[in-house]
Design an enzyme around this catalytic site. Structure first.
Site, PDB file in Angstrom:
ATOM      1  N   ASP A  10       0.784  -1.264  -0.048  1.00  0.00           N
ATOM      2  CA  ASP A  10      -0.081   0.080  -0.076  1.00  0.00           C
ATOM      3  C   ASP A  10       0.785   1.177   0.103  1.00  0.00           C
ATOM      4  O   ASP A  10       0.379   2.183   0.604  1.00  0.00           O
ATOM      5  CB  ASP A  10      -0.944   0.090   1.193  1.00  0.00           C
ATOM      6  N   LYS A 113      -6.569  -4.953  -3.298  1.00  0.00           N
ATOM      7  CA  LYS A 113      -6.956  -5.562  -1.964  1.00  0.00           C
ATOM      8  C   LYS A 113      -8.086  -4.500  -1.587  1.00  0.00           C
ATOM      9  O   LYS A 113      -8.041  -3.382  -1.874  1.00  0.00           O
ATOM     10  CB  LYS A 113      -6.111  -5.928  -1.049  1.00  0.00           C
ATOM     11  N   CYS A 146      -2.125  -2.800   7.813  1.00  0.00           N
ATOM     12  CA  CYS A 146      -2.034  -3.804   6.744  1.00  0.00           C
ATOM     13  C   CYS A 146      -0.604  -4.559   6.742  1.00  0.00           C
ATOM     14  O   CYS A 146      -0.856  -5.563   6.246  1.00  0.00           O
ATOM     15  CB  CYS A 146      -2.053  -2.865   5.411  1.00  0.00           C
TER      16      CYS A 146
END
Length: 229
Positions: A10, A113, A146
């Protein structure tokens, strides 16, 4: 390591955007963001030079929108909706893209995701199995969200996992260091990436370091207080 892959979590423009969105949601700036992005860039270059597969996650909104959101997260978003600055569709798309300084190269994989864990509802696991991967070196954002969710999911799938402590960060040093220690006590290797990526790196800190991830002072206090250990 022939069985190693790098997961880059990310590293998206939303973290570097100066548009007031994070502030409106009550989220502070990412600690040491520019330094961490630089370390991620160096890690990626080294991995590609050594022929190590790189797989990026890119966080996106589920096509189901609020119906797929965690109820408490959705409630938080609704409670802050009136404070959010206007963001166009073009800006939203830009915010979801990977930061230029760590942009994917030819041969890298990018998977979208919708949850914290990179393994949730994605093809990551079968892809890694097809590549013969058994070890994962995890970097990116955010350490306690995450990154940690992905690490825990990887452990549940019997991967050997390391976290590049100099190439991850989150909303401040306390959350960052606390998350790293939480992962350490799960027998995750936590170290600067340059110590984790070389061929033959032992990844043995979790087994050779006493009280790995725990505060040694607690043991002394517990002994003095007579608390069973």
């Amino acid at each position: 390591m022939a069985d190693l892959a790098v997961l880059m979590i990310d590293v998206q423009n939303g973290y570097v955007a100066d548009d007031g969105v994070r502030d409106s949601l009550g989220w502070p700036p990412i600690w040491r963001l520019s330094e961490v992005v630089g370390e991620c860039a160096d890690l990626l270059a080294a991995a590609r030079s050594d022929g190590i597969p790189v797989v990026y996650s890119r966080q996106v909104t589920s096509p189901a929108g609020v119906l797929a959101a965690n109820p408490r997260a959705a409630r938080h978003q609704r409670s802050r909706a009136s404070r959010l600055p206007g963001v166009s569709a073009v800006q939203r798309e830009w915010r979801s893209q990977i930061i230029d300084a760590v942009a994917p190269a030819s041969g890298d994989l990018v998977l979208e995701k919708t949850r914290h864990s990179f393994f949730a509802y994605t093809e990551l696991d079968p892809i890694l199995r097809s590549l013969g991967v058994q070890r994962l070196l995890v970097a990116g954002l955010q350490t306690n969200v995450c990154v940690e969710a992905t690490v825990r999911a990887a452990l549940e799938r019997n991967y050997e996992v390391a976290v590049a402590e100099d190439a991850v960060s989150t909303d401040g040093p306390d959350l960052h260091h606390g998350a790293l220690n939480s992962m350490r006590v799960l027998y995750v290797e936590v170290a600067p990436w340059r110590e984790l990526i070389p061929e033959g790196a032992q990844w043995d800190r979790a087994f050779t370091t006493p009280n790995y991830g725990r505060n040694p002072a607690y043991w002394d206090e517990a002994t003095v207080a007579g608390i069973p250990q």
